[in-house]
Motif scaffolding. Structure first.
Motif, short mmCIF file in Angstrom:
data_model
loop_
_atom_site.label_atom_id
_atom_site.label_comp_id
_atom_site.label_asym_id
_atom_site.label_seq_id
_atom_site.Cartn_x
_atom_site.Cartn_y
_atom_site.Cartn_z
N ASP A 229 -11.79 -4.64 6.77
CA ASP A 229 -11.25 -5.08 5.58
C ASP A 229 -12.13 -6.12 4.87
N LEU B 256 -0.45 -4.98 9.22
CA LEU B 256 0.22 -4.08 8.43
C LEU B 256 1.56 -3.54 8.85
N ILE C 172 1.03 -1.25 0.09
CA ILE C 172 -0.09 -0.01 0.06
C ILE C 172 0.88 1.21 0.15
N HIS D 270 -13.96 1.23 7.33
CA HIS D 270 -14.27 0.06 6.86
C HIS D 270 -13.85 -1.07 7.78
N GLY E 40 -7.75 3.10 1.65
CA GLY E 40 -8.32 2.85 2.74
C GLY E 40 -8.46 4.33 3.54
N ARG F 33 0.75 -5.30 3.66
CA ARG F 33 -0.28 -5.76 4.40
C ARG F 33 -0.51 -7.20 4.20
N HIS G 239 -11.46 0.55 10.61
CA HIS G 239 -10.32 1.60 10.67
C HIS G 239 -10.44 2.47 9.33
N ALA H 292 -7.76 5.38 7.20
CA ALA H 292 -6.32 5.75 7.02
C ALA H 292 -6.40 6.98 6.81
N ARG I 59 4.26 7.28 1.91
CA ARG I 59 3.76 6.35 2.89
C ARG I 59 3.63 4.90 2.19
N THR J 13 -3.58 6.16 11.74
CA THR J 13 -4.72 5.34 10.97
C THR J 13 -5.72 5.45 12.51
N TRP K 94 -4.77 -5.90 13.69
CA TRP K 94 -6.14 -5.54 14.08
C TRP K 94 -7.25 -6.68 13.78
C1 SIN Z 1 -6.09 -0.39 5.12
O1 SIN Z 1 -7.33 0.09 4.86
O2 SIN Z 1 -6.18 -1.53 5.21
C2 SIN Z 1 -4.98 0.35 4.98
C3 SIN Z 1 -4.90 1.26 6.46
C4 SIN Z 1 -3.89 2.18 6.44
O3 SIN Z 1 -3.03 2.30 5.39
O4 SIN Z 1 -3.40 2.78 7.45
#
Ligand code: SIN
Length: 283
Positions: A103, A116, A86, A101, A97, A274, A259, A261, A270, A128, A252
């Motif tokens: 996942d 992650l 990511i 949501h 993200g 994952r 979560h 982001a 960044r 996050t 998580w």
């Molecule tokens: C995600 O939604 O799985 C990514 C979360 C993130 O990049 O902090």
């Protein structure tokens, strides 16, 4: 269980804890794994800083919680079919993200958890947020709980409310999109209130990104209650916010959290890896 191998310090009243004393690059003893697993169930999201992990070590740590699954919409990194990268480049304006949501809740058996790992964290921004879906359920009235007990949510992978999956992925220049044409077809039905298979606790299980309507109701009929529940679930008292550093791994529990982001670091890079851990059918 008195902790012998790790130290666990909560980061907020609702959920989230930092774990100290674990080196995830090593093959953890059963005792160390059990303590991390207990903390995962108790705190719903764990943050473990100062790790140096190869993709294989990252995958091996996540696999202690169950088999890993393949994320359908981003190509895996070379050599590790269950890990995706990511990444948001300094001149990308969309992030991955960036909405509340859980996942892949559009899968029939959504991932139980996500590991992650931060390879490059921005100096500032890119945190996050996490929300406690047990706490959100517990705070509802008895009447609302009784009504929700009979509702099923329809979850879709299409991301229609945010302009569609393919359009979103085009704006993240370095991510390798896959199977975009299949996202409309991936739909699952899940109870709006699910019982966590390991803790036995009830949690709200819906989110703005993927829950499109209730079964046997139209989208227009469903929307007001979906909006109410999604807004309720992310009230500040149900959340925590985590600031990443390069080398942090977060783990998580998708069965009882959501979560988000935060996209507030334009001009910086960044980059995360994952892994998602196969879960069972929500009940
Ligand atoms: C995600 O939604 O799985 C990514 C979360 C993130 O990049 O902090």
């Amino acid at each position: 269980m008195a902790l012998q191998t790790i130290d666990v310090r909560p980061v907020a009243g609702a959920l989230g804890a930092e774990v100290f004393g674990a080196d995830l690059s090593q093959d953890l003893s059963n005792r160390a794994h059990d303590e991390i697993h207990r903390a995962f169930l108790d705190h719903q999201v764990l943050f473990i800083r100062d790790q140096t992990l190869t993709p294989a070590q990252h995958a091996a740590f996540a696999r202690r919680f169950g088999p890993l699954n393949i994320y359908p919409f981003v190509e895996a990194i070379e050599g590790e079919p269950e890990i995706i990268e990511i990444v948001k480049e300094p001149d990308d304006f969309k992030n991955f993200g960036g909405g509340w949501h859980s996942d892949s809740s559009y899968l029939d058996q959504p991932p139980l958890g996500t590991a992650l790992y931060a390879l490059e964290a921005p100096d500032i921004g890119g945190d996050t947020m996490y929300a406690d879906m047990y706490g959100a359920y517990d705070a509802l009235s008895d009447g609302m709980k009784a009504m929700l007990g009979g509702l099923t949510g329809i979850c879709s992978a299409a991301l229609r409310a945010s302009g569609g999956r393919a359009a979103g992925m085009k704006k993240t220049s370095a991510m390798k999109a896959a199977n975009m044409d299949q996202s409309d077809a991936i739909v699952a039905e899940h109870p709006i209130v699910r019982t966590h298979p390991e803790t036995g606790r009830k949690a709200l299980y819906l989110n703005q990104a993927h829950t499109i309507h209730f079964k046997d109701m139209t989208e227009a009929e469903s929307r007001p209650l979906i909006d109410y529940l999604c807004d309720h679930a992310v009230r500040p008292e149900f959340t925590c916010r985590f600031r990443w550093q390069t080398g942090t791994l977060a783990l998580w529990d998708n069965r009882c959290t959501q979560h988000f982001a935060i996209n507030d670091y334009h001009g910086q890079r960044r980059r995360m890896h994952r892994a998602t851990i196969q879960g069972d059918k929500p009940v």
